[in-house]
Design a protein around this motif. Structure first.
Motif, PDB file in Angstrom:
ATOM      1  N   VAL A   1       0.828  -1.205   0.000  1.00 34.79           N
ATOM      2  CA  VAL A   1       0.000   0.000   0.000  1.00 34.79           C
ATOM      3  C   VAL A   1       0.870   1.266   0.000  1.00 34.79           C
ATOM      4  CG1 VAL A   1      -0.267   0.145   2.523  1.00 34.79           C
ATOM      5  CG2 VAL A   1      -2.036   1.073   1.054  1.00 34.79           C
ATOM      6  N   LEU A   2       2.061   1.140   0.556  1.00 33.78           N
ATOM      7  CA  LEU A   2       2.948   2.300   0.604  1.00 33.78           C
ATOM      8  C   LEU A   2       3.408   2.682  -0.810  1.00 33.78           C
ATOM      9  CD1 LEU A   2       3.683   3.795   3.176  1.00 33.78           C
ATOM     10  CD2 LEU A   2       5.864   2.597   3.197  1.00 33.78           C
ATOM     11  N   ALA A   3       3.628   1.669  -1.645  1.00 29.40           N
ATOM     12  CA  ALA A   3       4.012   1.933  -3.047  1.00 29.40           C
ATOM     13  C   ALA A   3       2.849   2.613  -3.768  1.00 29.40           C
ATOM     14  CB  ALA A   3       4.385   0.626  -3.739  1.00 29.40           C
ATOM     15  N   GLU A   4       1.639   2.179  -3.440  1.00 27.93           N
ATOM     16  CA  GLU A   4       0.453   2.780  -4.071  1.00 27.93           C
ATOM     17  C   GLU A   4       0.345   4.262  -3.668  1.00 27.93           C
ATOM     18  OE1 GLU A   4      -3.243   0.803  -2.935  1.00 27.93           O
ATOM     19  OE2 GLU A   4      -4.208   2.766  -3.222  1.00 27.93           O
ATOM     20  N   ILE A   5       0.542   4.518  -2.374  1.00 28.32           N
ATOM     21  CA  ILE A   5       0.453   5.907  -1.889  1.00 28.32           C
ATOM     22  C   ILE A   5       1.531   6.769  -2.544  1.00 28.32           C
ATOM     23  CG2 ILE A   5       0.729   7.360   0.172  1.00 28.32           C
ATOM     24  CD1 ILE A   5      -0.611   5.101   1.786  1.00 28.32           C
ATOM     25  N   LEU A   6       2.734   6.217  -2.628  1.00 32.91           N
ATOM     26  CA  LEU A   6       3.830   6.958  -3.261  1.00 32.91           C
ATOM     27  C   LEU A   6       3.496   7.237  -4.729  1.00 32.91           C
ATOM     28  CD1 LEU A   6       6.689   8.111  -3.111  1.00 32.91           C
ATOM     29  CD2 LEU A   6       7.576   5.837  -3.587  1.00 32.91           C
ATOM     30  N   GLY A   7       2.985   6.208  -5.408  1.00 39.68           N
ATOM     31  CA  GLY A   7       2.594   6.375  -6.817  1.00 39.68           C
ATOM     32  C   GLY A   7       1.560   7.482  -6.961  1.00 39.68           C
ATOM     33  N   ASN A   8       0.591   7.491  -6.059  1.00 42.59           N
ATOM     34  CA  ASN A   8      -0.452   8.531  -6.117  1.00 42.59           C
ATOM     35  C   ASN A   8       0.138   9.927  -5.946  1.00 42.59           C
ATOM     36  OD1 ASN A   8      -2.323   6.543  -6.398  1.00 42.59           O
ATOM     37  ND2 ASN A   8      -3.108   6.650  -4.287  1.00 42.59           N
ATOM     38  N   LEU A   9       1.092  10.035  -5.008  1.00 37.86           N
ATOM     39  CA  LEU A   9       1.706  11.357  -4.769  1.00 37.86           C
ATOM     40  C   LEU A   9       2.425  11.833  -6.025  1.00 37.86           C
ATOM     41  CD1 LEU A   9       3.296  10.964  -1.188  1.00 37.86           C
ATOM     42  CD2 LEU A   9       1.274  12.281  -1.824  1.00 37.86           C
ATOM     43  N   ILE A  10       3.118  10.910  -6.667  1.00 34.34           N
ATOM     44  CA  ILE A  10       3.878  11.292  -7.868  1.00 34.34           C
ATOM     45  C   ILE A  10       2.907  11.598  -9.018  1.00 34.34           C
ATOM     46  CG2 ILE A  10       5.511  10.450  -9.615  1.00 34.34           C
ATOM     47  CD1 ILE A  10       6.884   8.938  -7.229  1.00 34.34           C
ATOM     48  N   ASP A  11       1.895  10.738  -9.206  1.00 30.99           N
ATOM     49  CA  ASP A  11       0.920  10.969 -10.288  1.00 30.99           C
ATOM     50  C   ASP A  11       0.206  12.302 -10.114  1.00 30.99           C
ATOM     51  OD1 ASP A  11       1.604   8.568 -11.310  1.00 30.99           O
ATOM     52  OD2 ASP A  11      -0.167   7.472 -10.588  1.00 30.99           O
ATOM     53  N   ALA A  12      -0.049  12.657  -8.845  1.00 36.03           N
ATOM     54  CA  ALA A  12      -0.784  13.902  -8.593  1.00 36.03           C
ATOM     55  C   ALA A  12       0.132  15.125  -8.719  1.00 36.03           C
ATOM     56  CB  ALA A  12      -1.411  13.854  -7.204  1.00 36.03           C
ATOM     57  N   GLY A  13       1.412  14.894  -8.973  1.00 36.47           N
ATOM     58  CA  GLY A  13       2.361  16.013  -9.083  1.00 36.47           C
ATOM     59  C   GLY A  13       2.490  16.784  -7.771  1.00 36.47           C
ATOM     60  N   PRO A  48       0.366  16.996   7.265  1.00 34.48           N
ATOM     61  CA  PRO A  48       0.816  16.072   8.310  1.00 34.48           C
ATOM     62  C   PRO A  48       0.651  16.641   9.728  1.00 34.48           C
ATOM     63  CG  PRO A  48       2.379  16.101   6.495  1.00 34.48           C
ATOM     64  CD  PRO A  48       1.372  17.176   6.203  1.00 34.48           C
ATOM     65  N   ARG A  49       0.871  17.929   9.899  1.00 38.39           N
ATOM     66  CA  ARG A  49       0.679  18.541  11.228  1.00 38.39           C
ATOM     67  C   ARG A  49      -0.782  18.431  11.658  1.00 38.39           C
ATOM     68  NH1 ARG A  49       3.701  22.319  13.613  1.00 38.39           N
ATOM     69  NH2 ARG A  49       1.898  23.662  13.945  1.00 38.39           N
ATOM     70  N   ALA A  50      -1.679  18.724  10.720  1.00 33.58           N
ATOM     71  CA  ALA A  50      -3.104  18.640  11.065  1.00 33.58           C
ATOM     72  C   ALA A  50      -3.473  17.192  11.395  1.00 33.58           C
ATOM     73  CB  ALA A  50      -3.956  19.157   9.906  1.00 33.58           C
ATOM     74  N   PHE A  51      -2.895  16.264  10.629  1.00 34.76           N
ATOM     75  CA  PHE A  51      -3.183  14.852  10.893  1.00 34.76           C
ATOM     76  C   PHE A  51      -2.693  14.452  12.297  1.00 34.76           C
ATOM     77  CE2 PHE A  51      -1.360  10.562  11.003  1.00 34.76           C
ATOM     78  CZ  PHE A  51      -2.554   9.845  11.000  1.00 34.76           C
ATOM     79  N   ILE A  52      -1.468  14.860  12.616  1.00 32.68           N
ATOM     80  CA  ILE A  52      -0.895  14.486  13.932  1.00 32.68           C
ATOM     81  C   ILE A  52      -1.689  15.156  15.060  1.00 32.68           C
ATOM     82  CG2 ILE A  52       1.160  14.648  15.416  1.00 32.68           C
ATOM     83  CD1 ILE A  52       2.854  14.391  12.812  1.00 32.68           C
ATOM     84  N   ALA A  53      -2.075  16.413  14.849  1.00 28.31           N
ATOM     85  CA  ALA A  53      -2.832  17.121  15.891  1.00 28.31           C
ATOM     86  C   ALA A  53      -4.171  16.419  16.142  1.00 28.31           C
ATOM     87  CB  ALA A  53      -3.054  18.575  15.485  1.00 28.31           C
ATOM     88  N   GLY A  86      11.967  15.026   6.918  1.00 35.87           N
ATOM     89  CA  GLY A  86      11.784  14.706   5.501  1.00 35.87           C
ATOM     90  C   GLY A  86      10.329  14.821   5.065  1.00 35.87           C
ATOM     91  N   ALA A  87      10.116  15.614   3.993  1.00 36.79           N
ATOM     92  CA  ALA A  87       8.746  15.870   3.542  1.00 36.79           C
ATOM     93  C   ALA A  87       8.090  14.604   2.984  1.00 36.79           C
ATOM     94  CB  ALA A  87       8.752  16.962   2.476  1.00 36.79           C
ATOM     95  N   LEU A  88       8.861  13.783   2.306  1.00 36.24           N
ATOM     96  CA  LEU A  88       8.283  12.577   1.704  1.00 36.24           C
ATOM     97  C   LEU A  88       7.694  11.666   2.785  1.00 36.24           C
ATOM     98  CD1 LEU A  88       7.754  10.825  -0.756  1.00 36.24           C
ATOM     99  CD2 LEU A  88      10.085   9.924  -0.554  1.00 36.24           C
ATOM    100  N   GLY A  89       8.467  11.469   3.833  1.00 38.84           N
ATOM    101  CA  GLY A  89       7.982  10.643   4.946  1.00 38.84           C
ATOM    102  C   GLY A  89       6.737  11.253   5.580  1.00 38.84           C
ATOM    103  N   GLN A  90       6.742  12.569   5.743  1.00 38.01           N
ATOM    104  CA  GLN A  90       5.577  13.242   6.350  1.00 38.01           C
ATOM    105  C   GLN A  90       4.320  12.986   5.521  1.00 38.01           C
ATOM    106  OE1 GLN A  90       5.909  17.315   7.868  1.00 38.01           O
ATOM    107  NE2 GLN A  90       8.103  17.245   7.531  1.00 38.01           N
ATOM    108  N   ARG A  91       4.455  13.112   4.187  1.00 37.17           N
ATOM    109  CA  ARG A  91       3.271  12.932   3.332  1.00 37.17           C
ATOM    110  C   ARG A  91       2.825  11.460   3.300  1.00 37.17           C
ATOM    111  NH1 ARG A  91      -0.126  14.328   1.967  1.00 37.17           N
ATOM    112  NH2 ARG A  91      -0.347  14.646  -0.260  1.00 37.17           N
ATOM    113  N   LEU A  92       3.803  10.530   3.311  1.00 32.53           N
ATOM    114  CA  LEU A  92       3.434   9.107   3.346  1.00 32.53           C
ATOM    115  C   LEU A  92       2.661   8.801   4.629  1.00 32.53           C
ATOM    116  CD1 LEU A  92       6.701   7.312   2.099  1.00 32.53           C
ATOM    117  CD2 LEU A  92       4.559   7.583   0.833  1.00 32.53           C
TER     118      LEU A  92
END
Ligand SMILES: Cc1ncc(COP(=O)(O)O)c(C=O)c1O
Length: 402
Positions: free
Chosen positions: A49-61, A77-82, A272-278
């Motif tokens: 699922v992580l590959a799928e999420i990464l693919g989506n992030l890249i496809d969405a530009g 990510p901040r809003a999610f963590i809060a 790292g922003a990539l990790g935050q978005r994942l």
């Protein structure tokens, strides 16, 4: 050639111990039954699922995942963590009260950098997380430990220490399923601790690395939820997502968090922003909860296997804690048994653990050892204990004869 060691900064010359490095080194040995490193089991890590999420992030530009991020963290990510903290702790940090970090260990570094001058007093639990002792020492703090028992830090000992004068800058505690002892601070003691921190004016640093990994029963209120004015909570996604992502958080008084953000600007500038978005995308799908449920069931089963094996095989005179969560069980061996020496014999017999002394700032813990049950196959647990028990019995006999 210059002698580089003569040129190192004075603050780096003090002994902080080989500590974490030696535990990490042990973790790569393959021919051992290893109870050593506090590692999550890779079986709990996210799958395809992580590959799928990464693919989506890249496809969405989504450039935010690839770009530098603001120092306190990306907004999503901040809003999610809060929101997650609000659900878990019953309190949502205000905008200025939250910081995304590169793991909990970075939060410790930032706190140390922000608060500690050479010679400042930091109180910790004895035993405590080795990485914390190393972080405080690397800023030349005086690190002293307070005793713990099956209900966590002893507040009477803290009161006595405070009455003796010299207010600590920080008190560092791991209230839930502590590393290395596996004990949990009782509800009553939580209230006493925050009351003492308010009365004496020291910052309570609450490390919640294992808080979500309770095997049964409700979570007790976090110190931060009880006293957000005097507590900084530091947390990590290493045990609930995966450590390779190097993500954690700090939540605390806005003035303190603002200083931590400043300190972070010249450590790594941003997590790292990539990790935050994942993390955010994975978490918003409810997958952290699913992963956590699987992890809790795995670690709970292994903990029971370990405690059962200890009961079946350990010789008289050995005591151990009964963890209700987390990764660790803590053993006390008969007086005079040297756990570091025992560790060498045990390695030769194909079983590894971490001796107790490095978990204390003052050389105590020689007859203690830590067993991690988080990343060891079920069937190896009784086998490892069966190997270890006679070695302890022999060492105890030798100690008795000395
Ligand atoms: C109590 C405690 N705090 C912090 C950490 C480090 O967490 P992170 O991987 O987020 O740096 C650990 C890891 O073992 C830990 O046991």
């Amino acid at each position: 050639m210059p002698r580089w060691e003569d040129r190192f900064a004075a603050r780096t010359r003090e002994e902080v111990g080989a500590g974490l490095g030696s535990i990490l080194a042990l973790s790569t040995a393959t021919d051992l039954i290893s109870f050593s490193g506090g590692f999550p089991d890779p079986a709990t890590f996210p799958g395809p699922v992580l590959a799928e999420i990464l693919g989506n992030l890249i496809d969405a530009g989504d450039a935010s995942a690839m770009q530098y991020a603001p120092t306190p963290g990306l907004p999503g990510p901040r809003a999610f963590i809060a929101a997650r903290l609000e659900r878990l702790e019953g309190r949502r940090p205000e905008e200025q009260e939250l910081l995304v970090t590169s793991g909990a260990i970075e939060a410790l570094e930032l706190l140390s950098k922000t608060f500690l001058d050479p010679g400042d007093l930091v109180l910790v639990e004895g035993p405590t997380y080795l990485g914390a002792i190393m972080a405080f020492r690397s800023f030349q703090a005086d690190v002293e430990c307070l005793p713990i028992d099956h209900d966590g830090l002893d507040p009477d000992a803290l009161e006595r220490r405070l009455a003796a004068g010299r207010v600590p800058k920080l008190l560092y505690t791991i209230p839930d399923h502590q590393n290395p002892a596996g004990v949990t601070l009782s509800a009553e003691r939580r209230r006493v601790l925050v009351e003492l921190s308010r009365r004496h004016g020291f910052l309570l640093v609450e490390d919640v690395a294992y808080r979500e990994l309770g095997f049964a029963g409700a979570r007790l209120p976090s110190l931060w939820s009880l006293a957000p004015d005097t507590v900084v909570q530091i947390g990590t996604f290493s045990k609930t997502f995966f450590p390779g992502v190097r993500l954690g958080w700090g939540a605390g008084p806005a003035k303190v968090v603002a200083k931590l953000v400043l300190a972070k600007q010249n450590t790594d500038q941003c997590a790292g922003a990539l990790g935050q978005r994942l993390l955010e995308e994975y978490g918003r799908r409810g997958l952290l909860e699913e992963q956590n449920a699987r992890a809790v069931s795995l670690y709970g089963r292994r903990c029971s296997l370990l405690v059962d094996a200890l009961e079946a095989h350990m010789p008289d005179g050995v005591a151990w804690t009964r963890p209700r969560g987390g990764f660790f069980c803590w053993l006390t061996l008969p007086d005079g048994v040297d756990a570091a020496k025992l560790s060498e014999t045990a390695m030769a017999e194909g079983v590894a653990f971490v001796p107790g002394a490095p978990f204390f700032p003052d050389g105590r813990g020689r007859n203690n050892l830590r067993l991690a049950f988080s990343r060891i196959d079920d069937e190896l647990i009784p086998q490892g204990v069966r190997r270890l028990a006679p070695l302890i019995a022999r060492a105890a006999k030798e100690a008795e004869q000395r």
